[in-house]
Enzyme design. Sequence first.
Site, mmCIF file in Angstrom:
data_model
loop_
_atom_site.group_PDB
_atom_site.id
_atom_site.type_symbol
_atom_site.label_atom_id
_atom_site.label_comp_id
_atom_site.label_asym_id
_atom_site.label_seq_id
_atom_site.Cartn_x
_atom_site.Cartn_y
_atom_site.Cartn_z
ATOM 1 N N VAL A 48 -5.581 7.076 78.797
ATOM 2 C CA VAL A 48 -4.534 6.499 79.649
ATOM 3 C C VAL A 48 -5.072 6.251 81.055
ATOM 4 C CG1 VAL A 48 -2.223 6.822 80.585
ATOM 5 C CG2 VAL A 48 -2.752 7.644 78.285
ATOM 6 N N ARG A 97 -16.317 15.274 86.324
ATOM 7 C CA ARG A 97 -17.769 15.160 86.198
ATOM 8 C C ARG A 97 -18.239 13.862 86.829
ATOM 9 N NH1 ARG A 97 -16.570 15.606 80.910
ATOM 10 N NH2 ARG A 97 -17.791 13.716 80.433
ATOM 11 N N VAL A 145 -19.193 10.599 84.713
ATOM 12 C CA VAL A 145 -18.156 9.815 84.050
ATOM 13 C C VAL A 145 -17.738 8.687 84.968
ATOM 14 C CG1 VAL A 145 -15.836 9.824 83.083
ATOM 15 C CG2 VAL A 145 -17.334 11.787 82.727
ATOM 16 N N ALA A 191 -4.143 14.409 84.414
ATOM 17 C CA ALA A 191 -4.992 15.498 83.942
ATOM 18 C C ALA A 191 -4.140 16.616 83.355
ATOM 19 C CB ALA A 191 -5.847 16.032 85.092
ATOM 20 N N ALA A 192 -4.571 17.136 82.217
ATOM 21 C CA ALA A 192 -3.783 18.177 81.553
ATOM 22 C C ALA A 192 -4.627 18.879 80.507
ATOM 23 C CB ALA A 192 -2.550 17.572 80.880
ATOM 24 N N ARG A 193 -4.202 20.083 80.162
ATOM 25 C CA ARG A 193 -4.714 20.724 78.946
ATOM 26 C C ARG A 193 -3.837 20.205 77.820
ATOM 27 N NH1 ARG A 193 -4.390 25.561 75.614
ATOM 28 N NH2 ARG A 193 -6.506 26.226 75.092
ATOM 29 N N SER A 223 5.311 14.728 78.641
ATOM 30 C CA SER A 223 5.194 14.433 77.218
ATOM 31 C C SER A 223 6.564 14.536 76.570
ATOM 32 C CB SER A 223 4.241 15.424 76.546
ATOM 33 O OG SER A 223 4.332 15.348 75.131
ATOM 34 N N TYR A 239 2.401 24.124 74.496
ATOM 35 C CA TYR A 239 2.096 22.903 75.238
ATOM 36 C C TYR A 239 3.376 22.262 75.778
ATOM 37 C CZ TYR A 239 0.976 17.984 76.022
ATOM 38 O OH TYR A 239 0.856 16.728 76.560
ATOM 39 N N LYS A 250 4.651 21.786 79.783
ATOM 40 C CA LYS A 250 4.999 20.504 80.377
ATOM 41 C C LYS A 250 6.403 20.541 80.984
ATOM 42 C CE LYS A 250 1.581 17.512 79.879
ATOM 43 N NZ LYS A 250 1.001 16.784 81.030
#
Length: 318
Positions: A13, A34, A37, A72-74, A117, A142, A146
């Site tokens: 996304v 990083r 990237v 950004a997310a786990r 989500s 999860y 959220k």
Amino acid sequence: MSCVLVTGANGLVGRALCRALAAHGHDVTALVRRGDVGVGGVRKWCHGEADFMGLDQAWPRGFAPDCVVHLAARVHVINDTAADPFAAFRATNVEGALRVARAAREHGARRMVFVSSVKAAAEFDDGVPLAESMPAAPDDAYGLSKLLAEETLWQYGEQSGLEIVIVRPPLVYGPEVGANFLQMMNALWRRLPLPLGAVDAQRSLVYVENLADALTHCAVDPRAANACFYVRDDQDPSVAGLLRALGRHLDRPARLLPVPVSLLRAAGVLTGRGAQMDRLTRSLRVDDSRIRETLGWTGPYTLDEGLAATARWYRSTH
């Protein structure tokens, strides 16, 4: 023109969003973990600390974005190996998001778009498409993280004056997609028989370019302030219908066996995959009327166009 910071900019996304924002003439900075990237065509800022620790101190001098879009997310995983999954999700998805909000506000941001989500609300729709006004009842660590992140950001926004916009996408797909959607295409490509011909459960999906377009509107449209939105493609296909459409675009007609849903669920229980089979055989649709009515938003691509683009990418790699 707005100045927009995008976290998680190297994901599926994030890349699409950076392209969309730049195409609309906005000044985009991609925040990545990083340095190797790359995100084409936009400024890059590398911050490698876990869960955005030290972000405020590392903030570039003179950088004052109008908005931050927090991607950004786990992410949700089927077989989580963390000793305490909720603690791991909370550290990144709640505490990390709050650090981004605070740092952005300290450096002049007026708005934060938080990409949440559908799982923050529910796993199934119980016969009625999910609307923003319905009570949320997440079913796993999860989804709970959220929802807690949403609530935490609402509270911070009220205290600080930072405008908060929440976007709850369903399953996102498009070129370079991974996870279950990619596995589905792999099965079709290999012409495997699939026991899903009788699954008429409907699922809302969103093509990544449609989501990027919606997020662009949420980042800059004054009418989006302090609102929550669902976003989806123009149709909610059944599971069997989705497989048939993808198979057509892949030139690999889906081989669907009409196994009764009751047998599929029983097999799921016997194999320890009851939750996964429930998700596959029950509907999860969202009502996107709020974003359409509030922002006048309509996805630029149809479901079929999104599936066709995804299939073209897949075929180009095989």
